[in-house]
Design an enzyme around this catalytic site. Sequence first.
Site, PDB file in Angstrom:
ATOM      1  N   ASN A 157     -65.087 -19.899  21.499  1.00 21.92           N
ATOM      2  CA  ASN A 157     -66.145 -20.860  21.820  1.00 21.92           C
ATOM      3  C   ASN A 157     -65.850 -22.177  21.089  1.00 21.92           C
ATOM      4  OD1 ASN A 157     -68.578 -22.372  21.522  1.00 21.92           O
ATOM      5  ND2 ASN A 157     -69.748 -20.577  22.168  1.00 21.92           N
ATOM      6  N   ASP A 207     -67.701 -25.027  21.260  1.00 23.19           N
ATOM      7  CA  ASP A 207     -68.870 -25.915  21.178  1.00 23.19           C
ATOM      8  C   ASP A 207     -68.859 -26.801  19.937  1.00 23.19           C
ATOM      9  OD1 ASP A 207     -69.824 -24.635  23.410  1.00 23.19           O
ATOM     10  OD2 ASP A 207     -71.422 -23.541  22.376  1.00 23.19           O
ATOM     11  N   HIS A 208     -68.464 -26.197  18.804  1.00 24.49           N
ATOM     12  CA  HIS A 208     -68.671 -26.936  17.552  1.00 24.49           C
ATOM     13  C   HIS A 208     -67.560 -27.940  17.246  1.00 24.49           C
ATOM     14  CE1 HIS A 208     -72.400 -25.057  17.162  1.00 24.49           C
ATOM     15  NE2 HIS A 208     -71.857 -23.859  17.269  1.00 24.49           N
ATOM     16  N   ARG A 248     -70.326 -38.479  15.265  1.00 24.51           N
ATOM     17  CA  ARG A 248     -69.945 -39.887  15.170  1.00 24.51           C
ATOM     18  C   ARG A 248     -69.914 -40.588  16.527  1.00 24.51           C
ATOM     19  NH1 ARG A 248     -67.102 -41.941  10.587  1.00 24.51           N
ATOM     20  NH2 ARG A 248     -68.434 -41.331   8.871  1.00 24.51           N
ATOM     21  N   ARG A 253     -75.642 -27.265  26.820  1.00 24.60           N
ATOM     22  CA  ARG A 253     -77.085 -27.148  26.548  1.00 24.60           C
ATOM     23  C   ARG A 253     -77.841 -28.237  27.287  1.00 24.60           C
ATOM     24  NH1 ARG A 253     -78.083 -23.709  21.652  1.00 24.60           N
ATOM     25  NH2 ARG A 253     -80.256 -24.199  22.034  1.00 24.60           N
ATOM     26  N   ARG A 302     -76.293 -31.311  23.147  1.00 22.25           N
ATOM     27  CA  ARG A 302     -76.061 -31.623  21.728  1.00 22.25           C
ATOM     28  C   ARG A 302     -74.601 -31.451  21.319  1.00 22.25           C
ATOM     29  NH1 ARG A 302     -79.214 -26.627  18.878  1.00 22.25           N
ATOM     30  NH2 ARG A 302     -80.867 -27.410  20.210  1.00 22.25           N
ATOM     31  N   HIS A 303     -73.857 -30.612  22.044  1.00 25.29           N
ATOM     32  CA  HIS A 303     -72.412 -30.536  21.718  1.00 25.29           C
ATOM     33  C   HIS A 303     -71.572 -30.765  22.979  1.00 25.29           C
ATOM     34  CE1 HIS A 303     -73.425 -26.360  22.578  1.00 25.29           C
ATOM     35  NE2 HIS A 303     -73.903 -26.111  21.386  1.00 25.29           N
ATOM     36  N   GLU A 340     -71.453 -20.982  29.462  1.00 25.11           N
ATOM     37  CA  GLU A 340     -72.769 -20.504  29.004  1.00 25.11           C
ATOM     38  C   GLU A 340     -73.824 -21.510  29.396  1.00 25.11           C
ATOM     39  OE1 GLU A 340     -73.057 -19.854  24.857  1.00 25.11           O
ATOM     40  OE2 GLU A 340     -71.503 -18.353  24.843  1.00 25.11           O
ATOM     41  N   THR A 361     -78.338 -20.107  19.489  1.00 27.38           N
ATOM     42  CA  THR A 361     -78.995 -19.163  20.397  1.00 27.38           C
ATOM     43  C   THR A 361     -79.524 -17.991  19.570  1.00 27.38           C
ATOM     44  OG1 THR A 361     -77.288 -19.834  21.943  1.00 27.38           O
ATOM     45  CG2 THR A 361     -78.692 -18.019  22.622  1.00 27.38           C
ATOM     46  N   GLU A 391     -73.577  -9.340  27.504  1.00 32.70           N
ATOM     47  CA  GLU A 391     -73.012  -9.672  26.199  1.00 32.70           C
ATOM     48  C   GLU A 391     -74.070  -9.309  25.162  1.00 32.70           C
ATOM     49  OE1 GLU A 391     -70.788 -13.253  25.741  1.00 32.70           O
ATOM     50  OE2 GLU A 391     -71.281 -13.411  23.613  1.00 32.70           O
ATOM     51  N   HIS A 433     -71.704 -13.549  18.604  1.00 27.47           N
ATOM     52  CA  HIS A 433     -72.628 -14.387  17.839  1.00 27.47           C
ATOM     53  C   HIS A 433     -72.548 -14.081  16.360  1.00 27.47           C
ATOM     54  CE1 HIS A 433     -75.881 -17.036  16.736  1.00 27.47           C
ATOM     55  NE2 HIS A 433     -75.777 -17.552  17.938  1.00 27.47           N
ATOM     56  N   GLY A 434     -72.084 -15.079  15.625  1.00 27.12           N
ATOM     57  CA  GLY A 434     -72.053 -14.976  14.170  1.00 27.12           C
ATOM     58  C   GLY A 434     -70.893 -14.164  13.621  1.00 27.12           C
ATOM     59  N   GLY A 474     -67.103 -18.418  17.926  1.00 28.88           N
ATOM     60  CA  GLY A 474     -66.964 -19.861  17.856  1.00 28.88           C
ATOM     61  C   GLY A 474     -67.129 -20.444  16.469  1.00 28.88           C
ATOM     62  N   HIS A 475     -68.360 -20.476  15.985  1.00 28.64           N
ATOM     63  CA  HIS A 475     -68.708 -21.272  14.811  1.00 28.64           C
ATOM     64  C   HIS A 475     -67.803 -20.970  13.609  1.00 28.64           C
ATOM     65  CE1 HIS A 475     -71.202 -22.470  11.311  1.00 28.64           C
ATOM     66  NE2 HIS A 475     -71.403 -23.530  12.066  1.00 28.64           N
TER      67      HIS A 475
HETATM   68  N1  PXP Z   1     -71.844 -15.635  22.699  1.00 26.65           N
HETATM   69  C1  PXP Z   1     -72.913 -16.344  23.112  1.00 26.65           C
HETATM   70  C2  PXP Z   1     -73.603 -15.920  24.356  1.00 26.65           C
HETATM   71  C3  PXP Z   1     -73.346 -17.480  22.396  1.00 26.65           C
HETATM   72  O1  PXP Z   1     -74.415 -18.168  22.815  1.00 26.65           O
HETATM   73  C4  PXP Z   1     -72.622 -17.884  21.257  1.00 26.65           C
HETATM   74  C5  PXP Z   1     -73.031 -19.101  20.501  1.00 26.65           C
HETATM   75  O2  PXP Z   1     -73.004 -20.203  21.297  1.00 26.65           O
HETATM   76  C6  PXP Z   1     -71.502 -17.132  20.891  1.00 26.65           C
HETATM   77  C7  PXP Z   1     -71.146 -15.990  21.611  1.00 26.65           C
HETATM   78  C8  PXP Z   1     -70.641 -17.507  19.742  1.00 26.65           C
HETATM   79  O3  PXP Z   1     -71.367 -17.452  18.555  1.00 26.65           O
HETATM   80  P1  PXP Z   1     -70.736 -18.057  17.228  1.00 26.65           P
HETATM   81  O4  PXP Z   1     -70.525 -19.506  17.480  1.00 26.65           O
HETATM   82  O5  PXP Z   1     -71.786 -17.775  16.202  1.00 26.65           O
HETATM   83  O6  PXP Z   1     -69.455 -17.330  16.988  1.00 26.65           O
END
Ligand code: PXP
Length: 249
Positions: free
Chosen positions: A12, A14-15, A23, A50, A54-55, A75, A106, A156, A199-200, A221-222
Amino acid sequence: MAEQQKLRLGVNIDHVATVRNARGGQYPDPLRAAKIAEKAGADGITAHLREDRRHISDVDIEGLMDVLSVPLNFEMAATDEMQKIALRHLPHAVCIVPEKREERTTEGGLEVAREENKLAHFIAPLRDAGCRVSIFIAADQRQIEAASRIGAEVIELHTGAYCDAYAEGRFKEAQEELRRLQEMATMAHGMGLEVHAGHGLTYDTVSPVAAFPEVRELNIGHFLIGEAIFLGLEPAITEMRRLMDEARS
Ligand code: PXP
């Protein structure tokens, strides 16, 4: 028991866009991150457009559709605007996630059971157009059964509760969350659903989830984008891939 198959990694990005947007301007470029992720062994790229942008931006999605050699997992919230965008781009997969403006990320899974009719109608055109529809849900039997009834091919499972418990040193709860994730992955797989999770997840939390034979894909992702500050993106992803493969073997 599910047959052991290769576990896919969806990165992912996004970040990368979060840092860029802090910036304004062009860098760091999420498309460049996506290409590096491919090189490092990502089997797919995940991006969440989103409602408040935001990203990831609309232009990022267009660019990803152009440059990626691996599938895009798009997503999005279940809104008319997002449905139109998905139908215009036709990504390989669409993951329906809950979205609240005030949340930082999320926070929970989608409430499918209460919105069954609405969601069934919402995903039908996406499926008809050839997108694989995934539903992001908590490890909860009611939600999994509802996801199956509305015609989703993939669920998921939200691993946030497990990862939060682990990060805060609540290890007994983390074990309990893992047990629930395993049980629900087995149940969903038995119902014919493809099971993903995410997630996480971090280097410390990925292995037990990667070891569940029913799980086919992890979306991360993060942590990876954060770790890239110290290691570089390619080595950060390579290490995650290694831990996943080790847990699977
Ligand atoms: N899966 C889904 C459906 C998500 O919404 C996210 C966060 O955007 C992730 C996975 C990835 O989560 P993380 O960025 O915490 O790894």
